[in-house]
Design a protein around this motif. Structure first.
Motif, PDB file in Angstrom:
ATOM      1  N   GLU A 175       0.823  -1.215   0.000  1.00 49.47           N
ATOM      2  CA  GLU A 175       0.000   0.000   0.000  1.00 49.47           C
ATOM      3  C   GLU A 175       0.856   1.264   0.000  1.00 49.47           C
ATOM      4  OE1 GLU A 175      -3.279   0.334  -0.567  1.00 49.47           O
ATOM      5  OE2 GLU A 175      -3.085  -1.807  -0.952  1.00 49.47           O
ATOM      6  N   GLU A 176       1.948   1.252   0.757  1.00 49.12           N
ATOM      7  CA  GLU A 176       2.849   2.413   0.775  1.00 49.12           C
ATOM      8  C   GLU A 176       3.450   2.655  -0.606  1.00 49.12           C
ATOM      9  OE1 GLU A 176       5.895   2.186   3.739  1.00 49.12           O
ATOM     10  OE2 GLU A 176       4.474   2.218   5.392  1.00 49.12           O
ATOM     11  N   LEU A 177       3.882   1.587  -1.257  1.00 48.15           N
ATOM     12  CA  LEU A 177       4.472   1.734  -2.587  1.00 48.15           C
ATOM     13  C   LEU A 177       3.435   2.196  -3.604  1.00 48.15           C
ATOM     14  CD1 LEU A 177       6.839  -1.357  -2.591  1.00 48.15           C
ATOM     15  CD2 LEU A 177       7.506   1.051  -2.530  1.00 48.15           C
ATOM     16  N   ARG A 178       2.223   1.699  -3.498  1.00 52.12           N
ATOM     17  CA  ARG A 178       1.154   2.168  -4.391  1.00 52.12           C
ATOM     18  C   ARG A 178       0.915   3.664  -4.211  1.00 52.12           C
ATOM     19  NH1 ARG A 178      -3.384  -2.512  -3.581  1.00 52.12           N
ATOM     20  NH2 ARG A 178      -2.497  -4.033  -5.025  1.00 52.12           N
ATOM     21  N   ALA A 179       0.916   4.109  -2.977  1.00 47.47           N
ATOM     22  CA  ALA A 179       0.725   5.535  -2.708  1.00 47.47           C
ATOM     23  C   ALA A 179       1.883   6.350  -3.275  1.00 47.47           C
ATOM     24  CB  ALA A 179       0.596   5.775  -1.205  1.00 47.47           C
ATOM     25  N   GLU A 180       3.099   5.836  -3.130  1.00 47.89           N
ATOM     26  CA  GLU A 180       4.258   6.544  -3.682  1.00 47.89           C
ATOM     27  C   GLU A 180       4.169   6.632  -5.202  1.00 47.89           C
ATOM     28  OE1 GLU A 180       8.161   5.333  -2.377  1.00 47.89           O
ATOM     29  OE2 GLU A 180       7.379   4.787  -0.408  1.00 47.89           O
ATOM     30  N   ILE A 181       3.751   5.556  -5.841  1.00 49.53           N
ATOM     31  CA  ILE A 181       3.621   5.555  -7.304  1.00 49.53           C
ATOM     32  C   ILE A 181       2.605   6.590  -7.749  1.00 49.53           C
ATOM     33  CG2 ILE A 181       2.746   4.220  -9.270  1.00 49.53           C
ATOM     34  CD1 ILE A 181       4.123   1.769  -8.060  1.00 49.53           C
ATOM     35  N   PRO A 233       9.831   9.788 -13.853  1.00 49.26           N
ATOM     36  CA  PRO A 233       9.744   8.457 -14.473  1.00 49.26           C
ATOM     37  C   PRO A 233      10.760   7.446 -13.922  1.00 49.26           C
ATOM     38  CG  PRO A 233       9.719  10.172 -16.158  1.00 49.26           C
ATOM     39  CD  PRO A 233      10.024  10.834 -14.851  1.00 49.26           C
ATOM     40  N   GLU A 234      11.978   7.890 -13.654  1.00 47.33           N
ATOM     41  CA  GLU A 234      12.995   6.972 -13.127  1.00 47.33           C
ATOM     42  C   GLU A 234      12.623   6.494 -11.720  1.00 47.33           C
ATOM     43  OE1 GLU A 234      16.026   4.476 -12.849  1.00 47.33           O
ATOM     44  OE2 GLU A 234      15.476   5.535 -14.670  1.00 47.33           O
ATOM     45  N   GLU A 235      12.181   7.422 -10.901  1.00 45.72           N
ATOM     46  CA  GLU A 235      11.769   7.056  -9.547  1.00 45.72           C
ATOM     47  C   GLU A 235      10.559   6.132  -9.599  1.00 45.72           C
ATOM     48  OE1 GLU A 235      10.510   9.086  -5.287  1.00 45.72           O
ATOM     49  OE2 GLU A 235      10.890  10.377  -7.017  1.00 45.72           O
ATOM     50  N   ARG A 236       9.645   6.405 -10.502  1.00 46.31           N
ATOM     51  CA  ARG A 236       8.451   5.561 -10.656  1.00 46.31           C
ATOM     52  C   ARG A 236       8.846   4.129 -11.038  1.00 46.31           C
ATOM     53  NH1 ARG A 236       3.002   6.729 -11.419  1.00 46.31           N
ATOM     54  NH2 ARG A 236       1.881   5.001 -12.370  1.00 46.31           N
TER      55      ARG A 236
END
Length: 52
Positions: A14-20, A26-29
């Motif tokens: 869930e944390e990673l989904r929120a970050e995305i 684009p690189e961080e994504r």
């Protein structure tokens, strides 16, 4: 796998989904998506190991 471990995996997902969803670079994504795939794969592997 314990309930606590499953909860931790779900929290990380869930944390990673929120970050995305908040990410505009684009690189961080791509990096976050890679981390998300790794966690999902680890969770799937753990679930397969528990099958009879």
């Amino acid at each position: 796998m314990t309930t606590e471990q499953i909860i931790e995996f779900e929290r990380q997902i869930e944390e990673l989904r929120a970050e995305i969803s908040a990410c505009i670079d684009p690189e961080e994504r791509r990096q976050i998506e890679s981390e998300l795939r790794a966690i999902r794969a680890e969770l799937a592997a753990e679930n397969r190991e528990e099958l009879p």
